[in-house]
Enzyme design. Structure first.
Site, PDB file in Angstrom:
ATOM      1  N   GLY A  78      59.772  78.231  95.379  1.00  0.00           N
ATOM      2  CA  GLY A  78      58.506  78.923  95.097  1.00  0.00           C
ATOM      3  C   GLY A  78      57.759  79.151  96.387  1.00  0.00           C
ATOM      4  O   GLY A  78      58.093  78.551  97.413  1.00  0.00           O
ATOM      5  N   GLY A  81      52.317  76.577  98.341  1.00  0.00           N
ATOM      6  CA  GLY A  81      51.143  76.313  97.507  1.00  0.00           C
ATOM      7  C   GLY A  81      51.431  76.412  96.019  1.00  0.00           C
ATOM      8  O   GLY A  81      50.533  76.244  95.189  1.00  0.00           O
ATOM      9  N   GLY A  83      53.136  74.360  94.228  1.00  0.00           N
ATOM     10  CA  GLY A  83      53.127  73.041  93.587  1.00  0.00           C
ATOM     11  C   GLY A  83      54.436  72.275  93.709  1.00  0.00           C
ATOM     12  O   GLY A  83      54.611  71.243  93.045  1.00  0.00           O
ATOM     13  N   LYS A  84      55.329  72.719  94.567  1.00  0.00           N
ATOM     14  CA  LYS A  84      56.655  72.079  94.672  1.00  0.00           C
ATOM     15  C   LYS A  84      56.562  70.622  95.132  1.00  0.00           C
ATOM     16  O   LYS A  84      57.151  69.735  94.531  1.00  0.00           O
ATOM     17  CB  LYS A  84      57.544  72.873  95.672  1.00  0.00           C
ATOM     18  CG  LYS A  84      57.701  74.333  95.330  1.00  0.00           C
ATOM     19  CD  LYS A  84      58.596  75.059  96.298  1.00  0.00           C
ATOM     20  CE  LYS A  84      58.074  75.123  97.714  1.00  0.00           C
ATOM     21  NZ  LYS A  84      56.847  75.893  97.902  1.00  0.00           N
ATOM     22  N   THR A  85      55.799  70.390  96.210  1.00  0.00           N
ATOM     23  CA  THR A  85      55.694  69.024  96.745  1.00  0.00           C
ATOM     24  C   THR A  85      54.999  68.109  95.741  1.00  0.00           C
ATOM     25  O   THR A  85      55.389  66.954  95.568  1.00  0.00           O
ATOM     26  CB  THR A  85      54.914  69.033  98.079  1.00  0.00           C
ATOM     27  OG1 THR A  85      55.535  69.994  98.918  1.00  0.00           O
ATOM     28  CG2 THR A  85      54.907  67.687  98.754  1.00  0.00           C
ATOM     29  N   GLU A 208      62.707  69.838 101.714  1.00  0.00           N
ATOM     30  CA  GLU A 208      63.075  70.752 102.803  1.00  0.00           C
ATOM     31  C   GLU A 208      63.852  70.031 103.904  1.00  0.00           C
ATOM     32  O   GLU A 208      63.412  69.970 105.050  1.00  0.00           O
ATOM     33  CB  GLU A 208      61.818  71.416 103.366  1.00  0.00           C
ATOM     34  CG  GLU A 208      61.036  72.149 102.294  1.00  0.00           C
ATOM     35  CD  GLU A 208      60.032  73.137 102.867  1.00  0.00           C
ATOM     36  OE1 GLU A 208      60.089  73.409 104.061  1.00  0.00           O
ATOM     37  OE2 GLU A 208      59.209  73.618 102.093  1.00  0.00           O
TER      38      GLU A 208
END
Ligand code: ADP
Length: 286
Positions: A78, A81, A83-85, A208
């Site tokens: 995505g 910002g 919301g992945k983390t 990542e």
């Protein structure tokens, strides 16, 4: 004058460090010893059911549903910002859902004792953190058992750092400088992979893992991740979308929601904003 200036900058540096340490010491400790123990953790799919979450009054995850299948590799993809983390941190229970629930093997993750639960996971970050000390300490950090020489050697061989070890005076006892500055980014990431290999946890979370590396090292680390952890549930935030063709499942996020999920080629066929993201990234990396 030079001496005075250096001393002054050291004092200011130490002042900053002390302030940060004080901040950390005043954070309330997480409750650790209550709930179901490690042996009771049922491995299985990790499922988000109607999960919402806010940082203060800013809601960033909205009524989110997602499945991370056991034994498979899932990529969380995505824009910045989206919301992945936050999602990955919630799997680790660094953040607790404001509503909804997260389950593993059908059981709410909140039912497990926190440290037992976290022992279920291995974690590889973007820029591998290594403390100063010996290579042996870096490779066994966080492992609460004796790790034999043979086991270390085997892990180093599998991750491709055995020749590095053999070239160092002192081998596994050679000193690494603070933050691992004496080894390259690719070697640091291999040291971390060796550690996670020795830990042998059922779920591997990767944030990542190759984004801080040059193209060649990134490719090698990607191959190692797939080769070394074949049956492990892998959940990874990826920046290098070339990895998408190798993953089993993709969770595509937009504005704190799952916009679509499935196989990469299915999403390429049916989801226009996914196609746009992938083609943008391909354009950047070309
Ligand atoms: P991504 O990993 O996709 O870039 P993040 O999960 O880091 O997204 O962030 C999602 C949203 O939450 C962003 O708007 C970000 O600014 C906000 N955010 C992330 N961490 C914090 C935090 N600690 N405090 C407040 N807002 C945060």
């Amino acid at each position: 004058m030079n001496g005075v200036v250096n001393l002054w900058s050291e004092i200011k540096g130490a002042q900053g460090t002390a302030a940060r340490m004080l901040d950390i010491f005043t954070v309330p400790e997480e409750p650790k010893s209550s709930g179901l123990r490690k042996e009771e953790i049922q491995n299985g799919d990790i499922v988000f059911e109607n999960v919402s979450f806010s940082y203060g009054d800013k809601q960033v995850i909205h009524d989110l549903n997602a499945v991370f299948p056991q034994g498979k590799t899932t990529a969380i993809v995505g824009r910045c910002g989206s919301g992945k983390t936050t999602l990955l941190s919630m799997i680790e229970r660094l953040y607790v859902p404001a509503s909804g629930r997260i389950t593993i093997g059908g059981k709410n993750v909140a039912e497990y004792d926190l440290s037992s639960y976290r022992d279920h996971f291995a974690y590889v970050q973007q820029d591998a953190g290594i403390f100063g000390g010996s290579l042996r300490q870096a490779m066994t950090y966080g492992i609460q058992r004796e790790v034999g020489e043979g086991e270390l050697k085997e892990a180093a061989e599998k991750t491709g750092i055995l020749s590095l070890v053999q070239g160092l005076e002192g081998g596994f006892d050679a000193a690494l400088s603070t933050s691992g500055g004496s080894v390259s980014g690719g070697q640091r990431q291999r040291i971390v992979l060796s550690r996670e290999l020795i830990k042998n946890r059922p779920v591997l979370l990767l944030d990542e893992p190759t984004s801080a590396l040059d193209a060649m090292s990134a490719l090698m680390i990607q191959q190692k991740i797939f080769e070394l952890f074949p049956g492990t549930t892998k959940i990874m935030i990826i920046h290098d979308l070339r990895m998408l063709s190798r993953v089993d499942h993709v969770v595509f996020m937009e504005n704190g929601r799952v916009r679509d999920s499935g196989k990469h080629r299915e999403l390429m066929q049916r989801c226009e904003s996914y196609r746009t993201l992938v083609s943008c990234e391909e354009g950047v990396s070309a």
